[in-house]
Design an enzyme around this catalytic site. Structure first.
Site, short mmCIF file in Angstrom:
data_model
loop_
_atom_site.label_atom_id
_atom_site.label_comp_id
_atom_site.label_asym_id
_atom_site.label_seq_id
_atom_site.Cartn_x
_atom_site.Cartn_y
_atom_site.Cartn_z
N HIS A 1 7.50 -15.61 -8.72
CA HIS A 1 7.36 -15.67 -9.86
C HIS A 1 6.33 -16.28 -10.55
O HIS A 1 6.52 -17.57 -10.66
CB HIS A 1 8.78 -15.80 -10.46
CG HIS A 1 8.91 -15.61 -11.93
ND1 HIS A 1 10.08 -15.47 -12.77
CD2 HIS A 1 8.02 -15.46 -12.73
CE1 HIS A 1 9.82 -15.47 -13.86
NE2 HIS A 1 8.59 -15.34 -14.21
N HIS B 1 2.53 -16.09 -13.36
CA HIS B 1 1.93 -15.19 -14.21
C HIS B 1 0.29 -15.70 -14.00
O HIS B 1 0.05 -16.79 -14.29
CB HIS B 1 2.30 -15.74 -15.96
CG HIS B 1 3.55 -15.57 -16.24
ND1 HIS B 1 4.13 -14.44 -16.84
CD2 HIS B 1 4.66 -16.40 -15.98
CE1 HIS B 1 5.45 -14.51 -16.81
NE2 HIS B 1 5.74 -15.69 -16.33
N LEU B 2 -0.20 -14.65 -14.25
CA LEU B 2 -1.82 -14.68 -13.83
C LEU B 2 -2.49 -14.21 -15.13
O LEU B 2 -3.89 -14.45 -15.16
CB LEU B 2 -2.28 -13.76 -12.78
CG LEU B 2 -1.46 -14.15 -11.38
CD1 LEU B 2 -2.31 -13.46 -10.18
CD2 LEU B 2 -1.88 -15.81 -10.99
N ARG B 3 -1.70 -13.86 -16.04
CA ARG B 3 -2.56 -13.43 -17.49
C ARG B 3 -3.68 -12.46 -17.04
O ARG B 3 -3.62 -11.41 -16.17
CB ARG B 3 -2.80 -14.59 -18.13
CG ARG B 3 -1.94 -15.71 -18.44
CD ARG B 3 -0.61 -15.09 -19.13
NE ARG B 3 0.10 -16.16 -19.36
CZ ARG B 3 1.35 -16.13 -19.65
NH1 ARG B 3 2.06 -14.95 -19.54
NH2 ARG B 3 2.21 -17.14 -19.82
N ASN C 1 3.35 -9.24 -18.02
CA ASN C 1 2.89 -9.76 -19.35
C ASN C 1 1.46 -10.30 -19.60
O ASN C 1 1.43 -11.35 -20.26
CB ASN C 1 3.99 -10.81 -20.02
CG ASN C 1 4.12 -11.99 -19.58
OD1 ASN C 1 3.45 -12.11 -18.21
ND2 ASN C 1 4.65 -12.86 -20.25
N HIS D 1 14.76 -11.27 -16.51
CA HIS D 1 14.63 -12.38 -17.42
C HIS D 1 15.88 -12.37 -18.33
O HIS D 1 15.93 -11.72 -19.24
CB HIS D 1 13.38 -12.14 -18.06
CG HIS D 1 13.15 -13.07 -19.18
ND1 HIS D 1 12.34 -14.36 -19.17
CD2 HIS D 1 13.49 -13.33 -20.46
CE1 HIS D 1 12.48 -14.90 -19.99
NE2 HIS D 1 13.25 -14.27 -21.10
N HIS E 1 14.79 -17.32 -12.79
CA HIS E 1 14.74 -18.58 -13.55
C HIS E 1 16.25 -19.22 -14.12
O HIS E 1 16.57 -19.17 -15.01
CB HIS E 1 13.70 -19.05 -14.37
CG HIS E 1 13.43 -17.76 -15.39
ND1 HIS E 1 14.40 -17.24 -16.10
CD2 HIS E 1 12.41 -17.17 -15.48
CE1 HIS E 1 13.92 -16.19 -17.06
NE2 HIS E 1 12.55 -16.30 -16.55
N ASN F 1 10.63 -21.53 -20.67
CA ASN F 1 11.73 -20.70 -21.00
C ASN F 1 12.45 -20.19 -19.77
O ASN F 1 11.68 -19.32 -18.95
CB ASN F 1 11.18 -19.68 -21.78
CG ASN F 1 12.45 -18.88 -22.63
OD1 ASN F 1 13.53 -19.23 -22.58
ND2 ASN F 1 12.18 -17.70 -23.01
N ASP G 1 7.19 -19.85 -11.62
CA ASP G 1 7.12 -19.33 -13.18
C ASP G 1 6.06 -20.14 -13.73
O ASP G 1 5.76 -20.50 -14.89
CB ASP G 1 8.48 -19.86 -13.92
CG ASP G 1 8.35 -19.09 -15.18
OD1 ASP G 1 7.61 -17.97 -15.33
OD2 ASP G 1 9.50 -19.10 -16.02
ZN ZN Z 1 11.08 -15.35 -17.73
#
Ligand code: ZN
Length: 298
Positions: free
Chosen positions: A34, A36-38, A61, A138, A175, A216, A243
């Site tokens: 999990h 995020h690589l944007r 996202n 999520h 998470h 979050n 995350d």
């Molecule tokens: Zn999340």
């Protein structure tokens, strides 16, 4: 005269290293399930590689979000420094209103998630679970609401489990941060529900009193930290993921380096054996990814 009890009688009966015991761990590959690589695949995968991560799963996202095949294919062509597996959005634009084209997208992704947003529409959840693709859930409200009402995490997971009980499918809870959520998932697994879940290093390391940081779900209390550790130790929690979330804010505590340092710390602390740590960081994520028809190179 009493004989002095030997210290080892008071320690957990697990193979535990000491700080400085540098050759205690055997090398194993690391998968981050999990992050995020944007919009910067190369930059962030290089960061991952430097931190010691061999493969990673990244969320939808980016801007614009990964909610159609064209974008997902484009992202897969980008240069990456470790093996990458995208996750598609569940709903178009992550808006929670309309399902993406699941059939078309599914061969190219590990699963589907509106991560960052809680998908409230349980009918859409039902529809996607029925397609038997992996749903990475999520189950947290917006950060500000989660701060005031941390119990909502458990409530949301409970809602999802109710749907899952009827539909079946493949469900992974992301998470996990609350004691009550760990307990709920433990019971669900005992009842035979075939689900998996993850937590992140900050949830087994810091309380909200320890650290002022925006993650979050938000950091919990001492009892939450302890419960997450227990959940890891008894197998309720299958995976540790970072995350990692750069931009629009700084990564803060959810970064690739802290991910591994804090996870390995669990073995020094006596929470996990090194074999269990390998399960959480490699074997279980590998099983989850490969169950979706993908092949890991590690
Ligand atoms: Zn999340």
């Amino acid at each position: 005269m009493f004989s002095k009890p030997k210290l080892k009688n008071f320690l957990k009966k697990i193979d535990r290293p000491k700080w400085g015991d540098f050759f205690y761990f055997e090398k194993f590959p690391v998968i981050d399930l999990h992050c995020h690589l944007r919009n910067e695949i190369s930059k962030h995968t290089l960061e991952a590689k430097r931190a010691g991560i061999d493969a990673l799963v990244f969320m939808a996202n980016s801007k614009p979000p990964l909610d159609n095949l064209e974008r997902i294919k484009k992202v897969l062509k980008k240069k990456a420094f470790c093996q990458i597996f995208p996750v598609s959005a569940i709903t178009k634009g992550l808006k929670g209103k309309e399902l993406v084209d699941v059939e078309k997208i599914k061969p190219y992704v590990v699963g589907f998630s509106d991560d960052g947003y809680y998908l409230e529409n349980l009918d859409l959840l039902k529809q996607i679970l029925e397609k038997n693709v992996l749903v990475l859930a999520h189950c947290s409200p917006k950060y500000e609401i989660g701060l005031k009402k941390p119990y909502l995490e458990t409530k949301y997971v409970e809602r999802y489990l109710k749907v899952f009980e009827k539909t079946g499918g493949k469900l992974h809870i992301q998470h996990v941060s609350q004691k009550t959520t760990v307990e709920l998932i433990r019971d669900a697994k005992k009842d035979g529900l075939k689900i998996t879940c993850e937590t992140c290093p900050h949830y087994f390391t810091f309380t909200k009193e320890d650290l002022e940081t925006k993650v979050n779900p938000p950091l919990g209390t001492k009892k939450d930290v302890l419960a997450v550790k227990e959940g890891l130790a008894d197998g309720t929690i299958d995976v540790i993921a970072s995350d990692y979330a750069p931009l629009p804010r700084k990564t803060g505590i959810s970064n690739f380096f802290a991910f591994l340092w804090l996870s390995f710390g669990l073995v020094f602390e006596g929470v996990l054996t090194k074999e269990q740590l390998k399960e959480k960081l490699y074997l279980n994520p590998k099983r989850i990814i490969e169950a979706q028809g993908h092949k890991l190179k590690i």
